[in-house]
Design an enzyme around this catalytic site. Structure first.
Site, mmCIF file in Angstrom:
data_model
loop_
_atom_site.group_PDB
_atom_site.id
_atom_site.type_symbol
_atom_site.label_atom_id
_atom_site.label_comp_id
_atom_site.label_asym_id
_atom_site.label_seq_id
_atom_site.Cartn_x
_atom_site.Cartn_y
_atom_site.Cartn_z
ATOM 1 N N ILE A 1 34.691 -20.980 5.215
ATOM 2 C CA ILE A 1 34.841 -19.921 4.470
ATOM 3 C C ILE A 1 34.981 -19.802 3.085
ATOM 4 O O ILE A 1 34.434 -19.133 2.142
ATOM 5 C CB ILE A 1 35.864 -18.658 5.403
ATOM 6 C CG1 ILE A 1 35.584 -18.466 6.561
ATOM 7 C CG2 ILE A 1 35.976 -17.536 4.428
ATOM 8 C CD1 ILE A 1 36.502 -17.836 7.463
ATOM 9 N N CYS B 1 43.353 -20.350 3.117
ATOM 10 C CA CYS B 1 44.032 -21.374 3.820
ATOM 11 C C CYS B 1 44.693 -20.974 5.047
ATOM 12 O O CYS B 1 44.785 -19.845 5.379
ATOM 13 C CB CYS B 1 45.144 -21.980 2.791
ATOM 14 S SG CYS B 1 46.103 -20.750 2.180
ATOM 15 N N PRO B 2 45.074 -21.982 6.049
ATOM 16 C CA PRO B 2 45.572 -21.708 7.349
ATOM 17 C C PRO B 2 46.917 -21.265 7.026
ATOM 18 O O PRO B 2 47.604 -21.799 6.070
ATOM 19 C CB PRO B 2 45.552 -22.736 8.396
ATOM 20 C CG PRO B 2 45.424 -24.084 7.111
ATOM 21 C CD PRO B 2 44.727 -23.510 6.073
ATOM 22 N N ARG C 1 45.486 -14.899 6.258
ATOM 23 C CA ARG C 1 46.558 -14.523 7.101
ATOM 24 C C ARG C 1 47.687 -13.757 6.161
ATOM 25 O O ARG C 1 48.117 -14.292 5.012
ATOM 26 C CB ARG C 1 47.332 -15.717 7.739
ATOM 27 C CG ARG C 1 46.485 -16.373 8.895
ATOM 28 C CD ARG C 1 46.562 -15.685 9.969
ATOM 29 N NE ARG C 1 45.668 -16.116 11.084
ATOM 30 C CZ ARG C 1 44.323 -15.944 11.234
ATOM 31 N NH1 ARG C 1 43.724 -15.332 10.560
ATOM 32 N NH2 ARG C 1 43.600 -16.514 12.484
ATOM 33 N N ASP D 1 42.867 -7.854 3.610
ATOM 34 C CA ASP D 1 42.203 -7.504 5.284
ATOM 35 C C ASP D 1 43.482 -7.804 6.281
ATOM 36 O O ASP D 1 43.292 -7.597 7.337
ATOM 37 C CB ASP D 1 41.176 -8.287 5.569
ATOM 38 C CG ASP D 1 40.457 -7.879 6.710
ATOM 39 O OD1 ASP D 1 40.375 -6.379 6.896
ATOM 40 O OD2 ASP D 1 40.217 -8.569 7.464
ATOM 41 N N GLU E 1 51.045 -6.665 11.856
ATOM 42 C CA GLU E 1 49.987 -5.868 12.075
ATOM 43 C C GLU E 1 50.064 -5.068 13.517
ATOM 44 O O GLU E 1 50.199 -5.966 14.522
ATOM 45 C CB GLU E 1 48.604 -6.689 11.934
ATOM 46 C CG GLU E 1 48.447 -7.428 10.829
ATOM 47 C CD GLU E 1 47.350 -8.560 10.689
ATOM 48 O OE1 GLU E 1 47.025 -8.753 9.596
ATOM 49 O OE2 GLU E 1 46.887 -8.938 11.667
ATOM 50 N N HIS F 1 42.172 -5.787 9.223
ATOM 51 C CA HIS F 1 42.011 -6.930 9.790
ATOM 52 C C HIS F 1 40.336 -7.058 10.446
ATOM 53 O O HIS F 1 40.587 -7.297 11.650
ATOM 54 C CB HIS F 1 42.916 -7.530 10.760
ATOM 55 C CG HIS F 1 43.151 -8.907 11.084
ATOM 56 N ND1 HIS F 1 44.299 -9.401 11.174
ATOM 57 C CD2 HIS F 1 42.152 -10.019 11.101
ATOM 58 C CE1 HIS F 1 44.160 -10.826 11.312
ATOM 59 N NE2 HIS F 1 42.819 -11.018 11.311
#
Length: 323
Positions: free
Chosen positions: A158, A208-209, A237, A261, A266, A285
């Site tokens: 991505i 990034c994660p 995230r 997003d 959430e 999201h």
């Protein structure tokens, strides 16, 4: 083989097809599953599929008989993969199912922050153009992307696509990642350390994660190192960003704008500081949510299960190669 999806409502509200999973066994799909319902719904199931339903260590005793857990997403932080590994249960996820979708969403947020199309549409519909007496007007000066620098933090599939789109708009691209490799062919491009990306970018996009190292990556200290008036994008995230610090940076003008997003919680708590921060775009999201991407998730998970059945599992995230 029995397959159960514990939370299928968001993934498939009726516009994509469960058929690839149905072809593999007896499929049961639940819209949502509470902790109290987990044991009953997992009983007798061979393959348990979740999207955001949590499988914490205290839940694992309820998975008696489950031989494979599949996460219908890329991120798997809601699943105790170590605990499942201890029980010799492989966990697989899906990757690269919506690369274009998420990258396009990041650029959509950026373009809205730069061109203010919604603001001006509302203004026109409220009669401001008629009242102005002029052939044009603007309530906020638009910003051209050509010649600016896009900093991409996390340069997986991505992040790479975001870099390509930024390049198409005439931006220079700086990328920070853990292991720099396979640089793209377009120019200007460079791999850079985090400090350089923060200091030299007009726009920073997070891809990034979420790990213990990246949690709170954007905080008061790192925001202070960014260019004054930079734009921040987050389609990765929520907990990557210290939301209180970002809200203060938006109020002070250190950040020109934020497009996100994702949030740390959430749905958000009513007191989330970003809900009232200026120059902030928040979408729920949904970057991943095109029908094409959601069908890809189902198709890719079906392939995960087929490969696991054949004894050659793929996309395993907890190191367990056999059920």
């Amino acid at each position: 083989m029995k397959i159960a999806v514990l939370d299928g409502a968001v993934l498939n509200p009726g516009d994509v097809d469960w058929a690839p999973l149905k072809a593999l066994g007896a499929l049961t799909v639940y819209d949502e599953t509470s902790g109290e319902e987990l044991a009953e719904r997992a009983r007798g199931v061979d393959v348990l599929l979740v999207n955001k339903t949590a499988l914490r260590r205290q839940d694992l005793d309820k998975l008696d008989g489950v031989r494979l857990v599949g996460v219908l997403a890329t991120g798997y932080n809601t699943v105790d993969i170590e605990g499942l590994a201890e029980r010799k249960i492989p966990v697989c996820n899906v990757v690269a199912y919506g690369v274009d979708d998420v990258a396009q969403h990041a650029l959509a947020l950026l373009l809205e922050l730069c061109r203010h199309t919604s603001l001006h549409t509302r203004s026109v519909k409220n009669g401001d153009w008629e009242k102005s007496g002029q052939w044009c007007y603007w309530k906020r000066t638009p910003l051209c992307l050509r010649g600016l620098t896009m900093g991409v933090i996390g340069f997986g599939s991505i992040g790479r696509r975001v870099g390509e789109l930024a390049h198409a708009f005439g931006m220079s691209v700086l990328a920070q990642c853990r292991v720099p490799k396979n640089p793209p062919t377009y120019t200007p491009f460079a791999f850079a350390g985090l400090e350089q990306v923060l200091a030299c970018s007009d726009v920073i996009s997070l891809h990034c994660p979420l790990t213990p190292e990246t949690r709170g990556l954007i905080n008061a200290q790192t925001l202070a190192k960014m260019r004054h008036g930079a734009i921040l994008l987050n389609t990765a995230r929520g907990p990557l960003v210290d939301e209180a610090a970002a809200a203060e940076a938006l109020k002070s003008g250190r950040l020109r704008g934020l497009g996100t997003d994702v949030l740390s919680r959430e749905p958000p708590a009513p007191g989330n500081p970003l809900l009232s921060a200026p120059n902030t775009l928040i979408t729920p999201h949904m970057a991943w949510a095109t029908a094409k991407a959601r069908q890809n998730i189902i198709d890719l998970m079906a392939e995960n299960i087929r490969r696991w059945q054949q004894g050659a599992p793929i996309n395993v995230v907890n190191g367990v190669c056999k059920a």
